[in-house]
Design a protein around this motif. Structure first.
Motif, mmCIF file in Angstrom:
data_model
loop_
_atom_site.group_PDB
_atom_site.id
_atom_site.type_symbol
_atom_site.label_atom_id
_atom_site.label_comp_id
_atom_site.label_asym_id
_atom_site.label_seq_id
_atom_site.Cartn_x
_atom_site.Cartn_y
_atom_site.Cartn_z
ATOM 1 N N ASN A 116 7.957 -5.448 1.817
ATOM 2 C CA ASN A 116 8.480 -4.666 2.946
ATOM 3 C C ASN A 116 9.943 -5.066 3.138
ATOM 4 O O ASN A 116 10.534 -5.679 2.243
ATOM 5 N N GLN A 164 -0.099 -5.192 -2.578
ATOM 6 C CA GLN A 164 0.662 -4.076 -2.031
ATOM 7 C C GLN A 164 0.327 -3.936 -0.556
ATOM 8 O O GLN A 164 -0.736 -4.377 -0.104
ATOM 9 N N GLN A 222 0.558 0.229 3.958
ATOM 10 C CA GLN A 222 1.432 1.393 4.027
ATOM 11 C C GLN A 222 1.553 2.071 2.662
ATOM 12 O O GLN A 222 1.462 3.301 2.552
ATOM 13 N N LEU A 223 1.718 1.284 1.597
ATOM 14 C CA LEU A 223 1.823 1.832 0.249
ATOM 15 C C LEU A 223 0.468 2.334 -0.245
ATOM 16 O O LEU A 223 0.388 3.354 -0.944
ATOM 17 N N CYS A 246 -0.251 5.823 0.638
ATOM 18 C CA CYS A 246 0.473 6.789 -0.205
ATOM 19 C C CYS A 246 -0.207 6.986 -1.553
ATOM 20 O O CYS A 246 -0.238 8.090 -2.094
ATOM 21 N N GLU A 247 -0.767 5.906 -2.106
ATOM 22 C CA GLU A 247 -1.365 5.964 -3.438
ATOM 23 C C GLU A 247 -2.794 6.504 -3.416
ATOM 24 O O GLU A 247 -3.224 7.164 -4.350
ATOM 25 N N GLU A 279 2.826 -1.910 7.281
ATOM 26 C CA GLU A 279 3.771 -2.537 6.353
ATOM 27 C C GLU A 279 3.646 -4.058 6.357
ATOM 28 O O GLU A 279 4.154 -4.734 5.459
#
Length: 502
Positions: A175, A263, A266-267, A270-271, A308
């Motif tokens: 982050n 990870q 937050q990521l 997205c994935e 995050e």
């Protein structure tokens, strides 16, 4: 049956408790292995078979013995620990009787007695899983309290203690203030071996006028985090160091087993676009709740709980995901800490903050209840698998459609189709809170069940009432042990109970 009967009335502090307990487990597992139907119903007993699971249980029992013998631990806390242990032993004894019933009727596949016993065995397996998890939580919480209350002094790491290896370009950002980097530890620290490895580095910048204040706060934080080596959800701390060239202090955490897969939540949103299984989502909620429990048990408030700052990682030797907290730079002690009561100005961050904190200068100090409110917002997102706020490819802020609809449903739109952007961005914090409570009530029952909807609602309303799981008075002026026990008995307990029933 001799072993099972012998465990009746066995006290946790008895000298032979570990040996007697696992003799019973071994005898039970031998019986289970004799019947194919039982093996398919006994997944939750695998923790007793796997070497690492058994080691964890033995460690918990030995720590439990030490807690019962500690004169500084309150009697109520000891009684709670003994009661949970007694429940586990009682369940093991009942399972032994149930297995005998199943084996006695194994030739009659359609026997009603056999079907009832199989159903009971499954229910008992779930109960044992829930109870052993709760026993672990209480033991670790009490142990952390004892360690964190000691006066251990933590010195700053010197370059000859710990060195970051390689150029800046090799850093893996997590982050805005945390990254993973290769480093070298010249001497072993507790359970962290010397040598080259992967480390999570979190930085906090300072100016000449604030250097001593930042240093004092981070050293106190490091002292508390150093006591958390046993805690789930907190990476093992190597120490605190200063980078005078960059004018920042850095907290270094060991991340050897998790660096490759790490990870942020937050990521991950997205994935992983499709809705994960309920087991996966409940597991994340339970792990996040446990991490926050340990933060509070250490006598700290985190102040930065949002996607995050939630690190998801999988160990090389473990199929399940682990959850670790990042964003420690503003964490501080929960009580009597000097503070300027500065609120949260950023839209991306304040949506996770209680309305008390969504102002320029807060009227009250940050408390544990504010962390629990943030947990509720994160759990709402996880269970719905829909972040409230995200960034578009053009760098613009995008809001969840259900979040926007919540304002429309409350009549908080300019017209039928458009919501005032200022409201979405928290111009009126209480409206944001009410919309989130509406979302929990409307969306979560069919996505995660009524019980989880109630758990999230209790977090979002924890500072609005003097009653129930929350209550402003419940989060101020109480010692960390009491708050930790309450937390285990509410959010974490209910989440694990729901997960165990699936």
């Amino acid at each position: 049956m001799e072993v099972a009967l012998g465990i009746a009335g066995l006290a946790l502090a008895a000298p032979t408790v570990v040996k007697t307990c696992f003799n019973l487990v071994d005898a039970l597992m031998q019986k289970v292995e004799k019947n194919k139907s039982l093996r398919s119903h006994a997944e939750r007993l695998k923790a007793f078979e796997i070497k690492t699971g058994r080691s964890k249980l033995k460690q918990d029992m030995k720590l439990g013995e030490a807690i019962l013998k500690d004169p500084t631990v309150e009697q109520n806390d000891k009684a709670c620990l003994e009661a949970v242990f007694d429940d586990a032993m009682k369940t093991l004894k009942e399972m032994d009787v149930t297995v005998d019933t199943i084996l006695q009727n194994c030739d009659n596949f359609l026997s009603r007695k056999r079907r009832v016993a199989l159903a009971k065995f499954t229910e008992q397996s779930r109960a044992l899983d829930t109870t052993t998890n709760r026993f672990h939580d209480i033991v670790i919480s009490q142990t952390l309290v004892q360690i964190s209350e000691s006066n251990n002094n933590v010195s700053l790491l010197k370059d000859f203690d710990f060195t970051i290896i390689g150029p800046l370009e090799d850093w893996k950002p997590l982050n805005k203030s945390a990254f993973i980097h290769k480093g070298r530890l010249t001497r072993s620290l507790k359970d962290i071996p010397a040598g080259t490895g992967e480390f999570v580095i979190e930085s906090r910048a300072y100016k000449a006028a604030t250097r001593d204040w930042v240093k004092t706060n981070l050293r106190f934080l490091a002292q508390r985090l150093a006591a958390a080596q046993l805690a789930e959800g907190i990476l093992p701390l190597v120490g605190c160091r200063e980078d005078s060239v960059r004018q920042e202090f850095q907290l270094a955490f060991c991340a050897n087993s998790y660096a490759a897969s790490a990870q942020t939540l937050q990521l991950l949103y997205c994935e992983k676009k499709t809705l994960p299984t309920l087991n996966f989502r409940l597991g994340l909620c339970a792990n996040l709740a446990e991490a926050i429990l340990h933060v509070h048990t250490l006598g700290l408030v985190h102040k930065n709980i949002r996607p995050e700052n939630v690190l998801i990682a999988s160990n090389d030797n473990c199929e399940s995901n682990k959850v670790f907290l990042l964003g420690w730079k503003y964490a501080r002690k929960a009580f009597d800490a000097p503070t300027v009561r500065e609120g949260e100005p950023s839209t991306e961050r304040k949506i996770y903050q209680h309305p008390h904190r969504q102002v320029e200068i807060a009227d009250e100090d940050y408390c544990m209840g504010h962390d629990i409110y943030s947990l509720g917002v994160c759990m709402l997102e996880i269970l719905a698998w829909a972040p409230l706020i995200s960034s578009t490819e053009a760098g613009e802020t995008s809001f969840n459609e259900d979040f926007k609809s919540g304002f429309k449903n409350r009549g908080l739109a300019k017209d039928k189709d458009e919501v005032n952007p200022a409201w979405l961005k928290g111009q009126h914090p209480r409206n944001v809170q009410r919309v989130l409570q509406d979302m929990a009530a409307d969306k979560l029952p069919y996505l995660a069940g009524t019980r989880m909807a109630e758990v999230v609602a209790s977090c979002l309303g924890c500072l609005e009432s003097e009653e129930g799981r929350g209550g402003d008075a419940n989060f101020r002026g109480r010692n960390p042990k009491e708050v930790g026990a309450d937390f285990v008995d509410s959010v974490l307990k209910h989440t694990r109970s729901v997960a165990g029933a699936i």
